[in-house]
Design an enzyme around this catalytic site. Structure first.
Site, PDB file in Angstrom:
ATOM      1  CB  ALA A   1     -37.692  -4.390  46.879  1.00 41.64           C
TER       2      ALA A   1
ATOM      3  NE  ARG B   1     -32.947  -6.856  54.348  1.00 40.93           N
ATOM      4  CZ  ARG B   1     -32.754  -5.635  53.829  1.00 40.93           C
ATOM      5  NH1 ARG B   1     -31.836  -5.463  52.900  1.00 40.93           N
ATOM      6  NH2 ARG B   1     -33.467  -4.600  54.234  1.00 40.93           N
TER       7      ARG B   1
ATOM      8  CD  GLN C   1     -30.617   2.761  54.045  1.00 36.85           C
ATOM      9  OE1 GLN C   1     -30.804   3.662  54.859  1.00 36.85           O
ATOM     10  NE2 GLN C   1     -31.079   1.534  54.214  1.00 36.85           N
TER      11      GLN C   1
ATOM     12  CG  ASP D   1     -38.199  -2.516  50.619  1.00 33.60           C
ATOM     13  OD1 ASP D   1     -37.224  -3.259  50.451  1.00 33.60           O
ATOM     14  OD2 ASP D   1     -38.097  -1.280  50.688  1.00 33.60           O
TER      15      ASP D   1
END
Length: 345
Positions: A49, A90, A199, A240
């Site tokens: 983010a 996003r 990730q 996020d």
């Protein structure tokens, strides 16, 4: 300490670390047009983010730079269109919208010529980047006051990547880990691999290796076993988007991790800047959840690993209720989720 900056302004263009190529290849992608920045955000060349916010700010400047008019009103109309394109990349990451809004506000409030507005926009993007780096370092520093007293050296579990790669540098959750490591209080990091894009295994582990921080990668479904066996002293994750009541949207799998931590009485912390808090949303039920292409689930490289005729569901995030969160570590201080509203500016 090796310095990692995922977004670099150099020679009138942006350089992005291609996070889709790590850890096998370290590659820089040159971005000189806002359309390319939008694509880089959408395809997760840049992700996390805060890093998305920084990238979007530079994307706004790149778009502004290419607007061919000296009429202020025409310029601002074009800039609004650029902002809308970047916003669509996003939907869950609130820093994206925050950074774009800040850039637009700067443009509208700047009196002067179009060229002067463009100059201020570049300075604002650079300021957003610098502020985020300082914010992450402050989050790391503030975490030192809330660490469990025993054991002396802690084993910390984290999920996804909330490190330098996900921010302007240093990181939020991994920034906490960096600070704990520097303070001599860290034994080891346990990194969930974080399906489906891995990730944790690819990016968090890579960052730890760069700085020689001991790291153990586990599959996502091993976390409960590790806590049951007493291998984990605390959990730290990023965010996020955080609602006003403390409900937190983070990478899919975070909610389950929080439930397990509650069951085993393992402290569960969220590390995030206040720019990630969306005070306009009362609860996490209102946070939009991005769904990504199902190929992330059924395909590894170019190989399809599941049978034909299967349906897929691939939300990128889930929402952890505030009552499962021990505390939220911000650049100001660490608060109980119920007290988050007191930090509203």
């Amino acid at each position: 300490m090796n310095t990692i900056y995922p977004v670099i302004w150099s020679n009138n263009k942006v350089l992005l670390i291609d996070q889709t190529s790590l850890p096998s290849r370290y590659t820089l992608v040159e971005i000189s047009r806002y359309e390319d920045m939008a694509k880089a955000i959408k395809t997760m060349i840049v992700r996390g983010a805060p890093a998305i916010g920084v990238a979007a700010a530079y994307g706004m400047y790149l778009g502004a730079r290419d607007i061919q008019t000296q009429d202020r009103e025409t310029f601002l109309k074009h800039l609004d269109k650029i902002a809308q394109i970047l916003r669509q990349t996003r939907p869950t990451a609130v820093n994206l919208f925050w950074a774009i809004s800040r850039m637009l506000k700067t443009a509208y409030e700047t009196l002067g010529t179009v060229e002067e507005i463009k100059k201020i926009l570049l300075e604002t993007a650079q300021k957003i980047q610098e502020e985020d780096l300082q914010t992450c370092q402050a989050i790391g520093h503030n975490s030192l006051s809330i660490l469990p007293t025993n054991p002396e050296k802690l084993t910390i579990l984290t999920h996804c990547n909330a490190g330098a790669l996900a921010t302007a540098g240093y990181g939020t959750a991994l920034g906490v880990i960096r600070s704990v490591w520097t303070a001599g209080r860290l034994n080891r990091v346990f990194a969930d691999e974080t399906r489906p894009r891995l990730q944790g295994a690819k990016l968090t582990a890579w960052e730890c290796v760069q700085e020689k921080i001991p790291v153990t990668v586990i599959s996502d479904n091993m976390a409960a076993h590790c806590m049951q066996k007493g291998l984990i002293d605390m959990v730290v994750v990023g965010a996020d988007r955080i609602a006003a009541n403390g409900d937190t949207a983070n990478k899919i799998g975070t909610y389950g991790l929080a439930v397990i931590a509650k069951m085993h009485q393992v402290p569960f912390y969220v590390a995030a800047p206040l720019s990630t808090v969306d005070f306009s949303l009362e609860t996490g039920d209102l946070i939009p959840i991005e769904e990504r292409d199902p190929s992330e689930l059924y395909q590894i490289g170019n190989t399809v690993i599941y049978p034909d005729g299967v349906d897929y569901y691939n939300p990128a995030f889930d929402v952890t209720p505030a009552d499962l969160i021990t505390g939220i570590i911000t650049e100001q201080k660490t608060v109980n989720p119920k007290e988050l509203i007191t930090l509203k500016g």
